[in-house]
Scaffold this active site. Structure first.
Site, PDB file in Angstrom:
ATOM      1  N   GLU A   1     -33.540 -22.900  36.475  1.00  0.00           N
ATOM      2  CA  GLU A   1     -34.835 -22.415  35.973  1.00  0.00           C
ATOM      3  C   GLU A   1     -34.859 -20.899  35.761  1.00  0.00           C
ATOM      4  O   GLU A   1     -35.654 -20.183  36.376  1.00  0.00           O
ATOM      5  CB  GLU A   1     -35.938 -22.884  36.915  1.00  0.00           C
ATOM      6  CG  GLU A   1     -35.991 -24.403  36.978  1.00  0.00           C
ATOM      7  CD  GLU A   1     -36.958 -24.957  38.022  1.00  0.00           C
ATOM      8  OE1 GLU A   1     -37.769 -24.181  38.554  1.00  0.00           O
ATOM      9  OE2 GLU A   1     -36.850 -26.156  38.328  1.00  0.00           O
TER      10      GLU A   1
ATOM     11  N   ASN B   1     -29.721 -25.309  34.354  1.00  0.00           N
ATOM     12  CA  ASN B   1     -30.690 -26.393  34.496  1.00  0.00           C
ATOM     13  C   ASN B   1     -32.089 -25.826  34.285  1.00  0.00           C
ATOM     14  O   ASN B   1     -32.401 -24.746  34.813  1.00  0.00           O
ATOM     15  CB  ASN B   1     -30.558 -27.004  35.915  1.00  0.00           C
ATOM     16  CG  ASN B   1     -31.318 -28.303  36.077  1.00  0.00           C
ATOM     17  OD1 ASN B   1     -31.338 -29.147  35.191  1.00  0.00           O
ATOM     18  ND2 ASN B   1     -31.954 -28.468  37.250  1.00  0.00           N
TER      19      ASN B   1
END
Ligand code: G3I
Length: 382
Positions: free
Chosen positions: A169, A210
């Site tokens: 993130e 991710n």
């Protein structure tokens, strides 16, 4: 509340299940999986024939619970520690290492021939980074802290964890700019540096990034694609892109749009995975579970339609322990997963099994390093 009920629930199950609840080892009974008869197969078997890994998450208490463990080993071929391998779990204070929980999960995965996603070396969100780290103001001290974290965790699991979420993130949760994170004080190249360092620690490891919300937050896919394309263009060692795909209640996925997003990353030469799929439902909606089944089918089909998409992981396996019920702003129970509170298969399980069987029935497998199966192109993907 959730954490306490979760641990209590697991303890209760362990006590009630004093007698064996069936074989933990998914290979212990003769399997006669025939994709033409989906009911004769597990998700794990069909996914393998379709050329993808099908994964779930676990906590240490869950792999110790016979009912959770037997479902996990039977149906899933990839395992992500939900929290046990995070920085705040493994190094809650400088130099104080705590690997018992993550070791138990990796041991379970190895015992059941499951691959592990190492989640996550650096979570680029201050609220999930230990306060002793976010308090570091000296750039060199912070660089050292990041290097020690990456090197210690990757070295411990070298050869047992093959794919790492090196950075989780990096973008703002509901936006397109960089997230609020202390690591930005290391300079604009901190993400690339993290990947370069991880590659130096273990050149054999697959290094992934991710991200949350790229499937629905306006502009977030483009921002993520630009970030990843820049890394690839500069020769940064990155091998895969994780799309979390946490859905919202009542959302209807656009399969073609999701396939195109996956294809964007495949076109960069990277592998792609749906890494944290869950589909919360509205308790008041009488059609919720049918709609949920369609949503799961759409998303799994989008992955299967692009050859570079190699995994779908659901963020948990039973509604009983979903993180979503403790968020505090969703109507509960959210019932987001493939198995209900009592580990019964839901319509979403059946729809996922059906789409896996459909693709598996047209795939071709060959002996190479073990048996590898490849699916034909479906739906225009490459
Ligand atoms: O284990 C402690 C317990 O001892 C304590 O009593 C309790 C007090 O609140 O906290 C418990 O820890 C909680 C932990 O989950 C285990 O249940 C933490 O507070 C809680 O913050 C933590 O939430 C996790 C969250 O990430 C933050 O790490 C969720 O379970 C987990 O599902 C969620 O997963 C993230 C992915 O890692 C990244 N992508 C988004 C996804 C959802 O946020």
């Amino acid at each position: 509340m959730r954490a306490a009920s979760r641990v209590l629930g697991l303890a209760c199950c362990a006590l009630l299940a004093a007698t064996p609840v069936g074989t933990l080892d998914s290979t212990a009974r003769p399997r006669s999986c025939r994709p033409s008869v989906p009911e004769s197969c597990t998700l794990r078997e069909l996914a393998s024939l379709a050329g993808i890994r099908f994964g779930s998450t676990a906590e240490q208490a869950e792999v110790a619970d016979p009912q959770y463990a037997s479902t996990l080993a039977r149906e899933f071929s990839s395992l992500t520690p939900e929290n046990a391998m995070k920085w705040y779990s493994v190094q809650p204070a400088p130099g104080h290492w705590s690997f018992a929980q993550s070791d138990a999960i990796v041991d379970f995965a190895q015992a059941h021939s499951m691959e592990v996603r190492g989640h996550t070396l650096v979570w680029a969100q201050d609220r999930y980074t230990p306060s002793w780290v976010t308090a570091i103001s000296d750039t060199q001290a912070l660089r050292t802290a990041v290097a020690v974290q990456i090197a210690t965790v990757m070295t411990r699991y070298a050869g047992r964890v093959h794919r790492w979420d090196v950075v989780n993130e990096p973008l703002d949760t509901l936006g397109t700019g960089p997230s609020r994170n202390v690591f930005r004080t290391l300079g604009p190249d901190w993400i690339a540096d993290a990947f370069r360092f991880a590659h130096a620690v273990d050149p054999a490891a697959q290094l992934w990034i991710n991200e949350y919300g790229t499937d629905w937050v306006p502009g977030k896919h483009d921002a993520y694609l630009a970030l990843v394309r820049d890394l690839v263009t500069r020769g940064v060692p990155i091998h895969g892109v994780g799309l979390q795909v946490h859905r919202l209640p009542g959302q209807v996925a656009d399969g073609a749009a999701l396939r195109a997003q996956i294809q964007d990353f495949a076109d960069l030469g990277l592998e792609v995975a749906v890494t944290e799929l869950d589909v919360p439902t509205l308790p008041s909606d009488p059609n919720a579970l049918t709609e949920q089944a369609t949503e799961y089918e759409t998303i799994v089909r989008a992955c299967l339609s692009v050859r570079a998409c190699r995994e779908v992981t659901t963020w948990g396996l039973t509604d009983r322990y979903t993180w979503l019920d403790s968020l505090g702003y969703l109507e509960v129970p959210t019932r987001p997963l493939l198995f209900d509170d009592d580990y019964r298969r839901k319509p979403a399980y059946d729809s996922v099994r059906a789409v896996l069987a459909e693709v598996a029935s047209t795939a071709h497998c060959h002996r190479g390093h073990g048996i590898r199966c490849h699916r034909h192109r479906t739906g225009g993907g490459t």
